[in-house]
Write a protein that holds these residues in place. Structure first.
Motif, PDB file in Angstrom:
ATOM      1  N   ILE A   1       0.869  -1.176   0.000  1.00 34.01           N
ATOM      2  CA  ILE A   1       0.000   0.000   0.000  1.00 34.01           C
ATOM      3  C   ILE A   1       0.907   1.228   0.000  1.00 34.01           C
ATOM      4  N   ALA A   2       0.989   1.875  -1.167  1.00 32.19           N
ATOM      5  CA  ALA A   2       1.905   3.001  -1.340  1.00 32.19           C
ATOM      6  C   ALA A   2       1.124   4.305  -1.351  1.00 32.19           C
ATOM      7  N   GLY A   3       1.153   5.026  -0.229  1.00 35.93           N
ATOM      8  CA  GLY A   3       0.456   6.306  -0.147  1.00 35.93           C
ATOM      9  C   GLY A   3       0.995   7.296  -1.174  1.00 35.93           C
ATOM     10  N   ALA A   4       0.223   8.338  -1.430  1.00 37.43           N
ATOM     11  CA  ALA A   4       0.614   9.343  -2.419  1.00 37.43           C
ATOM     12  C   ALA A   4       1.976   9.934  -2.087  1.00 37.43           C
TER      13      ALA A   4
ATOM     14  N   ASP B   1       1.857  -2.790 -11.114  1.00 38.37           N
ATOM     15  CA  ASP B   1       1.810  -1.401 -10.662  1.00 38.37           C
ATOM     16  C   ASP B   1       0.364  -0.898 -10.696  1.00 38.37           C
ATOM     17  N   GLU B   2       0.043   0.055  -9.830  1.00 41.02           N
ATOM     18  CA  GLU B   2      -1.281   0.699  -9.795  1.00 41.02           C
ATOM     19  C   GLU B   2      -2.409  -0.339  -9.722  1.00 41.02           C
ATOM     20  N   TYR B   3      -2.283  -1.264  -8.802  1.00 41.28           N
ATOM     21  CA  TYR B   3      -3.248  -2.371  -8.746  1.00 41.28           C
ATOM     22  C   TYR B   3      -4.670  -1.885  -8.450  1.00 41.28           C
ATOM     23  N   GLN B   4      -4.801  -0.735  -7.815  1.00 41.30           N
ATOM     24  CA  GLN B   4      -6.145  -0.236  -7.509  1.00 41.30           C
ATOM     25  C   GLN B   4      -6.919   0.128  -8.777  1.00 41.30           C
ATOM     26  N   ASP B   5      -6.213   0.242  -9.906  1.00 41.76           N
ATOM     27  CA  ASP B   5      -6.872   0.617 -11.162  1.00 41.76           C
ATOM     28  C   ASP B   5      -7.245  -0.584 -12.029  1.00 41.76           C
ATOM     29  N   THR B   6      -6.983  -1.791 -11.559  1.00 42.22           N
ATOM     30  CA  THR B   6      -7.306  -2.973 -12.357  1.00 42.22           C
ATOM     31  C   THR B   6      -8.812  -3.226 -12.372  1.00 42.22           C
ATOM     32  N   ASN B   7      -9.286  -3.810 -13.479  1.00 40.22           N
ATOM     33  CA  ASN B   7     -10.693  -4.208 -13.545  1.00 40.22           C
ATOM     34  C   ASN B   7     -10.807  -5.699 -13.233  1.00 40.22           C
ATOM     35  N   LYS B   8     -12.014  -6.210 -13.289  1.00 42.97           N
ATOM     36  CA  LYS B   8     -12.270  -7.604 -12.929  1.00 42.97           C
ATOM     37  C   LYS B   8     -11.458  -8.565 -13.804  1.00 42.97           C
TER      38      LYS B   8
ATOM     39  N   ASN C   1       4.482 -16.076  -6.697  1.00 45.41           N
ATOM     40  CA  ASN C   1       5.252 -14.943  -6.170  1.00 45.41           C
ATOM     41  C   ASN C   1       4.725 -13.660  -6.823  1.00 45.41           C
ATOM     42  N   VAL C   2       3.791 -13.021  -6.172  1.00 43.13           N
ATOM     43  CA  VAL C   2       3.153 -11.824  -6.737  1.00 43.13           C
ATOM     44  C   VAL C   2       3.313 -10.651  -5.781  1.00 43.13           C
ATOM     45  N   MET C   3       3.781  -9.520  -6.307  1.00 46.48           N
ATOM     46  CA  MET C   3       3.776  -8.278  -5.537  1.00 46.48           C
ATOM     47  C   MET C   3       2.958  -7.257  -6.319  1.00 46.48           C
ATOM     48  N   VAL C   4       1.861  -6.801  -5.724  1.00 52.42           N
ATOM     49  CA  VAL C   4       1.081  -5.729  -6.341  1.00 52.42           C
ATOM     50  C   VAL C   4       1.282  -4.468  -5.521  1.00 52.42           C
ATOM     51  N   VAL C   5       1.385  -3.348  -6.216  1.00 53.02           N
ATOM     52  CA  VAL C   5       1.628  -2.069  -5.562  1.00 53.02           C
ATOM     53  C   VAL C   5       0.500  -1.120  -5.947  1.00 53.02           C
ATOM     54  N   GLY C   6      -0.049  -0.438  -4.977  1.00 50.79           N
ATOM     55  CA  GLY C   6      -1.121   0.505  -5.271  1.00 50.79           C
ATOM     56  C   GLY C   6      -1.570   1.223  -4.020  1.00 50.79           C
ATOM     57  N   ASP C   7      -2.592   2.044  -4.177  1.00 50.67           N
ATOM     58  CA  ASP C   7      -3.133   2.804  -3.052  1.00 50.67           C
ATOM     59  C   ASP C   7      -4.650   2.770  -3.139  1.00 50.67           C
TER      60      ASP C   7
ATOM     61  N   GLY D   1      -1.754 -16.276   2.044  1.00 55.10           N
ATOM     62  CA  GLY D   1      -0.527 -15.908   2.759  1.00 55.10           C
ATOM     63  C   GLY D   1       0.004 -14.533   2.421  1.00 55.10           C
ATOM     64  N   THR D   2      -0.856 -13.634   1.958  1.00 58.23           N
ATOM     65  CA  THR D   2      -0.407 -12.293   1.581  1.00 58.23           C
ATOM     66  C   THR D   2       0.146 -11.517   2.773  1.00 58.23           C
ATOM     67  N   THR D   3       1.291 -10.875   2.560  1.00 55.23           N
ATOM     68  CA  THR D   3       1.859  -9.950   3.545  1.00 55.23           C
ATOM     69  C   THR D   3       1.553  -8.531   3.077  1.00 55.23           C
ATOM     70  N   ILE D   4       0.998  -7.709   3.967  1.00 50.89           N
ATOM     71  CA  ILE D   4       0.682  -6.321   3.615  1.00 50.89           C
ATOM     72  C   ILE D   4       1.793  -5.409   4.127  1.00 50.89           C
ATOM     73  N   LEU D   5       2.372  -4.639   3.223  1.00 49.64           N
ATOM     74  CA  LEU D   5       3.413  -3.670   3.558  1.00 49.64           C
ATOM     75  C   LEU D   5       2.880  -2.272   3.248  1.00 49.64           C
ATOM     76  N   LYS D   6       3.374  -1.261   3.956  1.00 47.04           N
ATOM     77  CA  LYS D   6       2.881   0.101   3.731  1.00 47.04           C
ATOM     78  C   LYS D   6       4.041   1.077   3.542  1.00 47.04           C
ATOM     79  N   LEU D   7       3.890   1.942   2.550  1.00 43.82           N
ATOM     80  CA  LEU D   7       4.811   3.064   2.351  1.00 43.82           C
ATOM     81  C   LEU D   7       4.061   4.317   2.783  1.00 43.82           C
ATOM     82  N   GLU D   8       4.535   4.974   3.829  1.00 41.22           N
ATOM     83  CA  GLU D   8       3.808   6.107   4.399  1.00 41.22           C
ATOM     84  C   GLU D   8       4.625   7.392   4.460  1.00 41.22           C
TER      85      GLU D   8
END
Length: 666
Positions: A51-54, A249-256, A271-277, A302-309
């Motif tokens: 979760i990458a904040g603005a 990248d920008e996973y919050q913008d993906t559609n179904k 092994n998936v890393m999605v980045v978004g806000d 087993g997803t690990t949630i990381l945050k960039l703040e």
């Protein structure tokens, strides 16, 4: 003695954190990244949601992770990085190559669509495609739909049928969201619901036509890729075994459909890393699904949630305000943006008496900022809807402040506003041939040849709007021409305010407007705003003169001087401003009904997206943030009405923002 060998689950091996000796690396990751970025970059095996904040260095994090994977000895071709624009993918690979070496350019990077095209060409046979398929762009698709549309004998219906662009938009939205076409029609185009059978028939024939002629449109690329990835054939297994690490990248913008593709890509090497806000999920109108990022931990075990703040863009005062805005979101990943940049001014909430006063304040403040050394290109005015800037554009032109507008045309360039202006221009200048041609072609049964004959008679004064039309319009012209000339005679000869003349034009134009534009409901607000603008004028000539003003783009006297003055402020919808930043940002029309927009009131999901839009707008500002609203709005039915400030700023505490009240004699 035989050795013992224990079988282990693949997922258990993959989710084990990879320990690496970084002393042999070229890049000193620990010192070049903050702690949160470093944690994301060094999280290798398993599923991760970042979760990458603005303004928190999302792109930097992805670039360093690519470089580190390559430094670890991972084959670049086994790394897949998917983005939403080719430019973003190229930028990341180029930056990684500069950071490390050319190995980074060999990773699989691109957009969902470009990746689908390459994959489908290679594995076409496995999914029953001819590898020589042709890709249709949007205009190609619309032309095919128009061809099918023309074969349906629509003239027999004797009602307006949706245009090719509308039909394609409905079909495409259905494919990308999984929503049924009837549901989309009910929600977005209820006036066309009676044609549901015909539209479904067009969709069926369109699909068949593409298959028969080996054609794929943009949506088909994703549909076939998804089908291929989720098939159990040997080709899919072979392909997926070559992809070891996936980054989105920008996973919050993906559609179904895109979320299903990501799931398919991770079927074997999980092994998936999605980045978004989640707080910047604002594109539902394009089919983006907010639930994708919220449900990622449920979809990927087993997803690990990381945050960039830690924010590198804005002052803490601006961040405090944006944290407050998003804090009330009903569904979110909690985060707190902070910065080490130091302090600045509190955001200002400016209440103006009228819309025009709001515009004049912004112009005045922009000129002050420029005198303080802030270049015009580092100043932006953001708005929820394109029509909100129309009055401001006039004031900017008057003050000779050049601007570039994004996310919608300048209002005098929109077809429906140009239509209305054409009537008024003829009232001011009865021999305005361009405007005559425009309004004549609005009428059914009048084509270019007939329009030209009428214009020829006007040019030779055989026809005129200066006298009673019933006396001068010959019998060879039908009632529609008589009514048109009666309207033009009225607004030409009567001594009335421009607002009254514009009202008369709107009454006449309403049926033509509905007949010409399938999306007239969305366009109507533009015309209401135009009517509001006319209230500021006492003279039709001055109104039309202001409408025609354009900023000077070049100097014929001094080329060097022109180059120095070649600067523009940015006017932009919030949707078009995402990903950008400016020193000083104005957010205008922060009113209930405007922002949040009134059509969001009936849906909690839509209201929540409006909140995220305010968050996106506010986080564009680096140093100064001004949020403006007019206290009174002109409504053509009710007159001047009292407005309510947006719920996102109402009652905000003094330590988060300071309120400015503009005086009436501004």
């Amino acid at each position: 003695m035989a050795k013992k060998y224990t079988l282990k689950k693949i997922s258990a091996l993959q989710n084990k954190r990879t320990e690496v000796d970084e002393s042999r690396f070229t890049i000193r990751y620990k010192t070049e990244l903050n702690d949160s970025q470093y944690e994301a970059v060094t999280s290798i095996d398993g599923n991760y949601l970042v979760i990458a904040g603005a303004g928190t260095g999302k792109t930097r994090t992805l670039v360093y992770r690519v470089a580190r994977l390559v430094e670890m000895g991972i084959d670049p071709k086994s790394i897949l990085l998917l983005t939403f624009t080719r430019k973003a993918a190229n930028e990341m690979m180029n930056r990684a190559s500069v950071l490390l070496d050319n190995r980074c350019s060999k990773i699989n990077g691109g957009t969902f669509h470009s990746f689908a095209n390459i994959t489908l060409r290679k594995y076409a046979k496995a999914i029953g495609l001819d590898s020589g398929f042709t890709i249709l762009d949007q205009s190609d698709s619309e032309d095919i739909i128009n061809l099918i549309r023309s074969q349906l004998n629509l003239a027999d219906i004797k009602k307006r049928f949706p245009k090719k662009q509308t039909i394609f938009s409905i079909i495409s939205f259905s494919v990308n969201t999984g929503k049924a076409i009837p549901e989309i029609l009910k929600e977005e185009y209820p006036h066309f619901f009676e044609f549901i059978d015909k539209i479904l028939e067009i969709e069926k024939v369109y699909t068949s036509y593409k298959q028969k002629n080996n054609l794929l449109d943009y949506d088909d690329l994703l549909v076939y890729l998804n089908k291929f990835l989720n098939d159990s054939n040997s080709a899919a297994k072979s392909f997926l075994s070559t992809i070891r690490y996936i980054m989105i990248d920008e996973y919050q913008d993906t559609n179904k459909l895109q979320a299903e593709i990501v799931k398919g890509l991770a079927r074997y090497n999980n092994n998936v890393m999605v980045v978004g806000d989640d707080s910047q999920s604002i594109y539902s109108f394009r089919g983006a699904n907010f639930k994708n990022i919220m449900n990622f931990p449920l979809q990927f075990e087993g997803t690990t949630i990381l945050k960039l703040e830690e924010n590198y863009r804005s002052t803490q005062e601006i961040l405090n305000f944006t944290n407050h805005v998003i804090e009330s979101a009903l569904e979110k990943y909690p985060k707190y943006l902070f910065t080490r940049r130091g302090s600045g001014e509190l955001p200002a909430i400016i209440s103006a008496s009228t819309e025009n006063m709001q515009s004049k304040f912004i112009v005045d403040r922009i000129l002050e900022l420029r005198e303080e050394g802030i270049p015009l290109q580092d100043i932006a005015v953001l708005f929820r809807s394109s029509f909100s800037s129309f009055d401001l554009e006039i004031e900017l032109n008057k003050a000779n402040i050049p601007f570039q507008k994004f996310g919608g045309m300048k209002f005098i360039e929109t077809a429906h506003v140009k239509d209305v202006l054409a009537f008024l221009r003829i009232a001011a200048n009865p021999k305005d041939v361009v405007s005559w041609f425009r309004i004549l072609l609005l009428h059914e049964g009048i084509g270019p040849k007939k329009a030209q004959r009428i214009i020829d008679e006007i040019s030779t004064s055989r026809l005129s709007i200066k006298v009673n039309p019933e006396a001068v319009v010959p019998d060879k012209y039908d009632d529609k021409i008589v009514k048109l000339f009666m309207l033009l005679n009225s607004i030409h000869t009567k001594q009335e305010l421009p607002s009254k003349k514009a009202e008369l034009v709107m009454q006449y134009y309403e049926p033509l407007f509905k007949a010409k534009y399938d999306d007239f409901n969305k366009r109507r607000k533009d015309l209401e705003i135009f009517l509001n603008i006319t209230e500021n004028y006492r003279s039709l000539d001055s109104l039309l003169a202001d409408m025609a003003l354009d900023p000077p783009l070049e100097s014929v006297i001094d080329v060097d001087a022109e180059a120095k003055e070649d600067e523009f402020i940015t006017l932009s919808t919030i949707h078009s401003a995402k990903g950008l930043e400016w020193h000083s940002v104005f957010i205008i029309h922060a009113l209930e009904g405007y922002f949040p927009i009134s059509r969001s009131f009936d849906s909690l999901e839509d209201l929540e997206e409006e909140r995220r839009l305010m968050y996106v707008a506010s986080t564009r500002a680096k140093q100064n943030l001004y949020i403006c609203y007019p206290m009174h709005i002109f409504d053509r039915e009710k007159g001047m009405t009292f407005s309510k400030p947006s719920r996102f700023i109402a009652g905000i505490k003094d330590d988060l923002a300071e309120e400015w009240l503009l005086e009436e004699d501004f």
